[in-house]
Design an enzyme around this catalytic site. Sequence first.
Site, PDB file in Angstrom:
ATOM      1  N   ASP A   1       0.872  -1.180   0.000  1.00  7.66           N
ATOM      2  CA  ASP A   1       0.000   0.000   0.000  1.00  7.66           C
ATOM      3  C   ASP A   1       0.905   1.225   0.000  1.00  7.66           C
ATOM      4  O   ASP A   1       1.419   1.623   1.048  1.00  7.66           O
ATOM      5  CB  ASP A   1      -0.879   0.024   1.250  1.00  7.66           C
ATOM      6  CG  ASP A   1      -1.933  -1.055   1.250  1.00  7.66           C
ATOM      7  OD1 ASP A   1      -2.880  -0.947   0.464  1.00  7.66           O
ATOM      8  OD2 ASP A   1      -1.801  -2.010   2.041  1.00  7.66           O
TER       9      ASP A   1
ATOM     10  N   ASP B   1     -10.283  -7.140   0.710  1.00  8.47           N
ATOM     11  CA  ASP B   1      -9.497  -6.301   1.608  1.00  8.47           C
ATOM     12  C   ASP B   1      -9.018  -7.231   2.727  1.00  8.47           C
ATOM     13  O   ASP B   1      -9.394  -8.408   2.794  1.00  8.47           O
ATOM     14  CB  ASP B   1     -10.351  -5.163   2.149  1.00  8.47           C
ATOM     15  CG  ASP B   1      -9.532  -3.953   2.602  1.00  8.47           C
ATOM     16  OD1 ASP B   1      -8.312  -4.111   2.825  1.00  8.47           O
ATOM     17  OD2 ASP B   1     -10.102  -2.862   2.756  1.00  8.47           O
TER      18      ASP B   1
ATOM     19  N   ARG C   1       3.903   2.697   2.987  1.00 10.95           N
ATOM     20  CA  ARG C   1       4.691   1.823   3.867  1.00 10.95           C
ATOM     21  C   ARG C   1       6.182   2.109   3.767  1.00 10.95           C
ATOM     22  O   ARG C   1       6.923   1.890   4.718  1.00 10.95           O
ATOM     23  CB  ARG C   1       4.421   0.355   3.536  1.00 10.95           C
ATOM     24  CG  ARG C   1       2.954  -0.016   3.366  1.00 10.95           C
ATOM     25  CD  ARG C   1       2.102   0.365   4.551  1.00 10.95           C
ATOM     26  NE  ARG C   1       0.724  -0.121   4.375  1.00 10.95           N
ATOM     27  CZ  ARG C   1      -0.295   0.256   5.099  1.00 10.95           C
ATOM     28  NH1 ARG C   1      -0.126   1.165   6.062  1.00 10.95           N
ATOM     29  NH2 ARG C   1      -1.508  -0.225   4.883  1.00 10.95           N
TER      30      ARG C   1
ATOM     31  N   LYS D   1      -9.107   0.136  -5.651  1.00 11.88           N
ATOM     32  CA  LYS D   1      -9.868  -0.136  -4.431  1.00 11.88           C
ATOM     33  C   LYS D   1     -10.795   1.045  -4.122  1.00 11.88           C
ATOM     34  O   LYS D   1     -10.554   2.151  -4.606  1.00 11.88           O
ATOM     35  CB  LYS D   1      -8.926  -0.423  -3.255  1.00 11.88           C
ATOM     36  CG  LYS D   1      -7.929   0.676  -2.910  1.00 11.88           C
ATOM     37  CD  LYS D   1      -6.913   0.146  -1.909  1.00 11.88           C
ATOM     38  CE  LYS D   1      -5.998   1.242  -1.446  1.00 11.88           C
ATOM     39  NZ  LYS D   1      -4.880   0.753  -0.614  1.00 11.88           N
ATOM     40  N   HIS D   2     -11.910   0.790  -3.374  1.00 11.68           N
ATOM     41  CA  HIS D   2     -12.355  -0.491  -2.812  1.00 11.68           C
ATOM     42  C   HIS D   2     -13.697  -0.795  -3.463  1.00 11.68           C
ATOM     43  O   HIS D   2     -14.686  -0.138  -3.146  1.00 11.68           O
ATOM     44  CB  HIS D   2     -12.541  -0.414  -1.310  1.00 11.68           C
ATOM     45  CG  HIS D   2     -11.342   0.104  -0.542  1.00 11.68           C
ATOM     46  ND1 HIS D   2     -11.034   1.453  -0.452  1.00 11.68           N
ATOM     47  CD2 HIS D   2     -10.383  -0.543   0.163  1.00 11.68           C
ATOM     48  CE1 HIS D   2      -9.932   1.610   0.300  1.00 11.68           C
ATOM     49  NE2 HIS D   2      -9.521   0.401   0.683  1.00 11.68           N
TER      50      HIS D   2
ATOM     51  N   ARG E   1      -7.466  10.163   1.503  1.00 15.15           N
ATOM     52  CA  ARG E   1      -6.867   9.211   0.571  1.00 15.15           C
ATOM     53  C   ARG E   1      -7.617   9.206  -0.760  1.00 15.15           C
ATOM     54  O   ARG E   1      -7.130   8.631  -1.741  1.00 15.15           O
ATOM     55  CB  ARG E   1      -6.887   7.806   1.172  1.00 15.15           C
ATOM     56  CG  ARG E   1      -6.084   7.685   2.456  1.00 15.15           C
ATOM     57  CD  ARG E   1      -6.470   6.433   3.228  1.00 15.15           C
ATOM     58  NE  ARG E   1      -6.328   5.217   2.440  1.00 15.15           N
ATOM     59  CZ  ARG E   1      -6.842   4.036   2.776  1.00 15.15           C
ATOM     60  NH1 ARG E   1      -7.564   3.928   3.902  1.00 15.15           N
ATOM     61  NH2 ARG E   1      -6.660   2.989   2.023  1.00 15.15           N
TER      62      ARG E   1
ATOM     63  N   HIS F   1     -11.575  -1.128   9.786  1.00 17.28           N
ATOM     64  CA  HIS F   1     -10.643  -1.847  10.648  1.00 17.28           C
ATOM     65  C   HIS F   1     -11.307  -2.215  11.978  1.00 17.28           C
ATOM     66  O   HIS F   1     -10.877  -3.151  12.655  1.00 17.28           O
ATOM     67  CB  HIS F   1      -9.391  -1.001  10.926  1.00 17.28           C
ATOM     68  CG  HIS F   1      -8.548  -0.782   9.710  1.00 17.28           C
ATOM     69  ND1 HIS F   1      -8.784   0.232   8.824  1.00 17.28           N
ATOM     70  CD2 HIS F   1      -7.465  -1.459   9.241  1.00 17.28           C
ATOM     71  CE1 HIS F   1      -7.882   0.193   7.857  1.00 17.28           C
ATOM     72  NE2 HIS F   1      -7.079  -0.822   8.082  1.00 17.28           N
TER      73      HIS F   1
END
Length: 332
Positions: free
Chosen positions: A66, A253, A74, A171-172, A141, A184
């Site tokens: 990602d 996901d 990352r 995505k998504h 994002r 999450h």
Amino acid sequence: MNAGSGAAIFGCAGTTLSSNEAAFFRDCDPFGFIVFARNIETPDQVARLTDALREAVGRDAPVLIDQEGGRVQRMRAPHWREWAPPLETVLTAPDLASAARQMRLRAQLIAAELRAVGVDANCAPVADVASASTHPFLRNRCYGTDPAVVTAVARAVADGLLAGGVLPVIKHMPGHGRSMMDTHHDLPRVTASAEALEAVDFAPFRALADLPMAMTAHLVFEAFDQDLPATQSPRMIRVIREDIGFGGLLMTDDLNMNALSGTLAERTARSIAAGVDIALHCSGEMAEMQAVAGAAGRMGPATLRRAGAALAQRRDVGVPDVAGLMAELAHG
């Protein structure tokens, strides 16, 4: 092209691959791998890790990340470039053409950094249409609140990644922008009508349905399925395949997200049964990976065809002209 046979993508625990992990990956032969911040220290170390992952399965398996830019990236400074949040970049551009151009160039530069360490698939673009109520975990994002803007910028990002030799994972699907919760932690429910979803949320994904890979959304869309999140809903997977028209490789996901219920084996089995091609498990925890691998099983003929078609879009672009791309980006 050998695309592997295990219907899963897995992470690993640390910055090197253990002998137990290598043996597990050799046996289950997952489609590919994904790396996170916990796996990343220096360019040389990441390159060794991606080499080790591919060596474990004996083929050129895709390695995902990602690396959207902004909060979700990352690979970070001091070894890699830091980027402004996508929405900020789009909103500060003088017009849509400039925004798309900047995001395409930025995607090419990100692709150059990824390919240099053996990462060849990026979980981007984000084609979710934002609104004032979009949860903060996602909102900046996104690329905008207008489906036409989101479509144009997402296409530019995908084109930039592909030009840099990196597969985009859109995505998504079929759209996360109406979520007022963080998946999450919670399962969002979308109450918008089918007509509103078709006109706004689904529109960018329909326009980008030719892209090679996509990731599902852990949201309930009540207009289509009152009970199951899209990742586990046969009805929503039919919407993705038939209405949106996406024919590429479809992955979940992260199955560890708390939007989903049940054991990891149950989450995996429900997703595969619904029609998703590949189960994504990110934590690198061995017992969890074993459960996911067992429930995901092997890729069937249709998934193998889609996996092969996706991998065929990877290309060797040679040494990129990073200085030239940076100069072009600096000119706005």
